[in-house]
Design an enzyme around this catalytic site. Sequence first.
Site: not given
Ligand code: GLN
Length: 493
Positions: A78, A161, A185
């Site tokens: 990532k 994400s 995410s």
């Molecule tokens: N969807 C969540 C956010 O937008 C979690 C994102 C994440 O875990 N990095 O913050």
Amino acid sequence: MSSLIELTLAQALDGLKTKKFTATELTQAYIKATEKCRSLNAYIVETPELALKQAKESDARYASGKALPMDGLPLGIKDLFCTDNVQTTAGSNILRGFKPQYESTVTAQLFRDGAVMLGKLNLDEFAMGSANITSAYGNVINPWSGSDPANAVRKLVPGGSSGGSAAAVAARCAIAATGTDTGGSIRQPAAFTGITGIKPTYGRCSRWGIVAYASSLDQAGPMTRDVRDAAIMLKSMAGYDPKDSTSVNRPVPNYLDALEGGIAGLRIGIPKEYRVDGMPAEVETLWQQGIKMLQDAGAEIVDISLPHTKYALATYYIVATAECSSNLARYDGVRFGQREAGKNLIEMYETTRAKGFGAEVRRRIMLGTYVLSAGYYDAYYLKGQKVRNAIARDFGQAFKQCDAILTPTAPSDAFAIGEKQDDPIKMWLNDVFTVPVNLAGLPAMSLPVGLSANKLPLGLQIIGRPFDESTVLGIGAALEAAAGFKALPPFHA
Ligand code: GLN
């Protein structure tokens, strides 16, 4: 050669050890696969030369009988993990061209164990999002798009994400990938793409060298084809790191042992608060099926209550935005990446940040500075911290009655690109089942258990006690065996 990319990480390791193929052959097959999958936009940068160099070193180790635990396995990373001399963008324009002069601890440990890097995977900008649509490098396409002929033209999101990581593993253009999880995410994109992903306990994997979003919530974890692969990869990623003051100094167990014991006698909690308005009946049905599968495998099912669940999303978006506004203050055009000209220093900061950050990131920085500002700090931030403690206490109470908790991972299957985009709150609601776990710092895994009416994967989530990833993996192995999820996305290498 295409059969090489069908192997799980465990099978590939076996094939390498028994000299059925070389690391170079495996890596070449994956380099071809990444080329074939370019339409998914899963990778921001491909690093084939580096991959082949690492594979060659790996082959030398196999030849001399000194193979390492992850030797020759081609991973996607990532693009939130700093990688030495390889562009690291966090999905943002503000870091375009940034080449760190250091390696994150987690990736360093994977390379220490012989892993090969295929490239850097797309993600929501600074890991803020649930659909991989906030990346400055474009949307990632879910390889399950078009799996229902009635919806063939809908291009679906892979979740976020870690959308690039999920899409790459599902489409077989990486044998496995790293992800990070601040509010879901790893787990939500895993659920949307039919793969397995585990967010370890906070402090289990070092955060050093991972671009920070919300430091008290962020954790790295593996995204893999199955539970066994997650156990193997987590072993390499986990461990104490003196460079991260929140890293916890506890021995890392051999997670593979956890897969063998079965789950007879384990108590699985079912929280009544995880039934939300508007959740499709098929998600409830899948959950009931999962409960039955665990029961049939010998577990005891107990009803539990997590009464503060309804405050988790609001709390998360106070804590996460507060921390991100502070963490992202460092991107000022001076130290990293992009700089825009200005008449003076202040104007340079302003134009750099206005141009460098996308809309979602700016929204969250503004929310975060608001909840931290003098007049509102008590009303929002401090209250948020109290509710956070209450959420963690709920789990503590629940774990007196049960050994792990089973819930759906997300309240729906993958949605189309463009959907929910006009309304940030709707997008944020997608995290309803995943954020409580981060607020409480617990380990949790998502694995695919069935298909929706749209023929898209649906995942269930197993939540464990702090540092008890082993039980989570063990239950995951039992659920995986019972569910027998073998479906492949219509688009894959
Ligand atoms: N969807 C969540 C956010 O937008 C979690 C994102 C994440 O875990 N990095 O913050």
